[in-house]
Design a protein around this motif. Structure first.
Motif, short mmCIF file in Angstrom:
data_model
loop_
_atom_site.label_atom_id
_atom_site.label_comp_id
_atom_site.label_asym_id
_atom_site.label_seq_id
_atom_site.Cartn_x
_atom_site.Cartn_y
_atom_site.Cartn_z
N LYS A 81 -3.80 19.22 -1.47
CA LYS A 81 -2.39 18.80 -1.43
C LYS A 81 -2.20 17.77 -0.32
CE LYS A 81 2.16 19.08 -1.97
NZ LYS A 81 2.68 17.76 -1.71
N HIS A 82 -2.81 18.01 0.84
CA HIS A 82 -2.71 17.08 1.97
C HIS A 82 -3.25 15.70 1.60
CE1 HIS A 82 -2.85 15.59 6.07
NE2 HIS A 82 -4.13 15.34 5.91
N ILE A 83 -4.44 15.65 1.00
CA ILE A 83 -5.00 14.33 0.66
C ILE A 83 -4.24 13.68 -0.49
CG2 ILE A 83 -7.27 14.79 1.66
CD1 ILE A 83 -8.33 15.14 -1.20
N GLU A 84 -3.65 14.49 -1.36
CA GLU A 84 -2.78 13.91 -2.41
C GLU A 84 -1.56 13.26 -1.75
OE1 GLU A 84 0.08 15.30 -6.09
OE2 GLU A 84 -1.59 16.60 -5.53
N ASP A 85 -0.97 13.93 -0.77
CA ASP A 85 0.18 13.36 -0.05
C ASP A 85 -0.20 12.05 0.64
OD1 ASP A 85 1.76 15.49 -0.83
OD2 ASP A 85 1.71 16.49 1.13
N LEU A 86 -1.41 11.98 1.19
CA LEU A 86 -1.86 10.77 1.86
C LEU A 86 -2.12 9.62 0.88
CD1 LEU A 86 -4.32 12.27 4.48
CD2 LEU A 86 -2.08 11.25 4.93
N SER A 87 -2.28 9.93 -0.39
CA SER A 87 -2.61 8.90 -1.38
C SER A 87 -1.39 8.21 -1.98
CB SER A 87 -3.47 9.51 -2.49
OG SER A 87 -2.68 10.33 -3.35
N LYS A 88 -0.19 8.64 -1.59
CA LYS A 88 1.03 8.06 -2.14
C LYS A 88 1.93 7.63 -0.99
CE LYS A 88 0.79 11.24 -5.98
NZ LYS A 88 1.22 12.59 -6.32
N ILE A 89 2.35 6.40 -1.02
CA ILE A 89 3.15 5.84 0.08
C ILE A 89 4.41 6.67 0.34
CG2 ILE A 89 4.46 4.15 -1.26
CD1 ILE A 89 2.89 3.56 2.21
N GLU A 90 5.01 7.22 -0.71
CA GLU A 90 6.25 7.98 -0.53
C GLU A 90 6.04 9.37 0.08
OE1 GLU A 90 4.75 8.21 -4.74
OE2 GLU A 90 5.37 6.55 -3.47
N THR A 91 4.80 9.86 0.14
CA THR A 91 4.55 11.20 0.70
C THR A 91 3.65 11.19 1.94
OG1 THR A 91 2.75 11.54 -0.90
CG2 THR A 91 4.93 12.42 -1.47
N VAL A 92 3.26 10.01 2.41
CA VAL A 92 2.42 9.94 3.61
C VAL A 92 3.23 10.42 4.81
CG1 VAL A 92 1.20 8.40 5.20
CG2 VAL A 92 1.00 8.06 2.74
N PRO A 93 2.72 11.41 5.56
CA PRO A 93 3.42 11.84 6.78
C PRO A 93 3.62 10.66 7.74
CG PRO A 93 1.71 13.41 6.20
CD PRO A 93 1.53 12.21 5.30
N GLU A 94 4.69 10.72 8.50
CA GLU A 94 5.11 9.60 9.35
C GLU A 94 4.02 9.09 10.30
OE1 GLU A 94 8.39 8.94 12.80
OE2 GLU A 94 9.04 10.01 11.01
N ASN A 95 3.22 9.97 10.87
CA ASN A 95 2.22 9.55 11.85
C ASN A 95 0.87 9.18 11.24
OD1 ASN A 95 1.86 12.24 11.12
ND2 ASN A 95 0.84 12.75 13.02
N LEU A 96 0.76 9.23 9.91
CA LEU A 96 -0.49 8.93 9.23
C LEU A 96 -0.34 7.68 8.36
CD1 LEU A 96 -1.53 12.59 8.33
CD2 LEU A 96 -2.30 11.20 10.26
N VAL A 97 -1.41 7.30 7.66
CA VAL A 97 -1.37 6.11 6.82
C VAL A 97 -1.86 6.43 5.41
CG1 VAL A 97 -1.72 4.56 8.80
CG2 VAL A 97 -3.69 5.27 7.43
N LEU A 98 -1.49 5.57 4.48
CA LEU A 98 -1.97 5.67 3.11
C LEU A 98 -3.49 5.66 3.11
CD1 LEU A 98 -0.92 5.61 0.13
CD2 LEU A 98 -1.26 3.15 0.22
N SER A 99 -4.09 6.62 2.43
CA SER A 99 -5.56 6.68 2.41
C SER A 99 -6.05 7.29 1.10
CB SER A 99 -6.09 7.47 3.60
OG SER A 99 -5.66 8.81 3.55
N THR A 100 -7.32 7.07 0.84
CA THR A 100 -7.98 7.61 -0.35
C THR A 100 -9.20 8.39 0.11
OG1 THR A 100 -7.29 5.68 -1.62
CG2 THR A 100 -9.01 7.07 -2.58
N GLN A 101 -9.28 9.63 -0.32
CA GLN A 101 -10.39 10.51 0.03
C GLN A 101 -11.35 10.59 -1.15
OE1 GLN A 101 -10.68 12.60 3.07
NE2 GLN A 101 -12.75 12.52 2.26
#
Length: 171
Positions: A43-63
């Motif tokens: 769920k965390h890496i899915e959130d990181l993969s979408k600009i609208e769900t990336v946590p404020e202190n992190l960046v868009l990424s693909t795992q």
């Protein structure tokens, strides 16, 4: 190279446990080190993969995970950060990767890094920043073998480590 899914939950657990058992760094595994439940990590890496769900202190990424076909074992993980925040620009870069401790010295890291470069081009990166601890000869060789050009060494105070920064030109 593939995006991790629930079908790999047992392998994700095994991968994580091996790193913890060896006391090895889990660079390139997002927050797997602190997450016991693979579903929470997915769920965390899915959130990181979408600009609208990336946590404020992190960046868009693909795992990505690297799975050996012969036994479906996760050999390594690689995390591609699409852009920088202050920390990534100063210390870590666009890519982090980890190879399972019992699978090291077999050329997997070199192949993983090589295989992800076309994806980096696809998402619009013209060059990538990657760093490694100044004591990590294997990672340095991996970066250099993929065209890395040394930029500088910086001290990262939180982990109290010197990091060598390299650029790989994707043009």
């Amino acid at each position: 190279m593939m995006v991790p899914t629930k079908e790999f939950n047992n392998e994700i657990i095994s991968f994580r446990e091996e790193f913890l058992r060896f006391g090895s760094s889990m660079d390139g595994c997002s927050s797997l080190k602190r997450m016991n439940n693979p579903n929470d990590w997915l769920k965390h890496i899915e959130d990181l993969s979408k600009i609208e769900t990336v946590p404020e202190n992190l960046v868009l990424s693909t795992q990505f995970i690297y799975v050996r076909e012969s036994d479906s074992r996760i050999i390594g993980m690689i995390d591609i950060r699409h852009y920088f925040n202050d920390f990534l620009e100063k210390y870590a870069g666009n890519i982090g990767y980890a190879v399972r401790p019992t699978e090291r010295r077999k050329g997997y890291a070199k192949k993983m890094l090589h295989d992800c470069l076309p994806y980096c081009r696809k998402i619009g990166l013209s060059r990538i920043l990657i760093s490694c601890a100044d004591t990590n000869e294997a990672s340095r060789k991996t970066i250099l073998s993929n065209g890395g050009k040394y930029e500088s060494t910086v001290f990262e105070p939180k982990s109290s480590v010197y990091l060598e920064k390299y650029w790989i030109d994707l043009n």
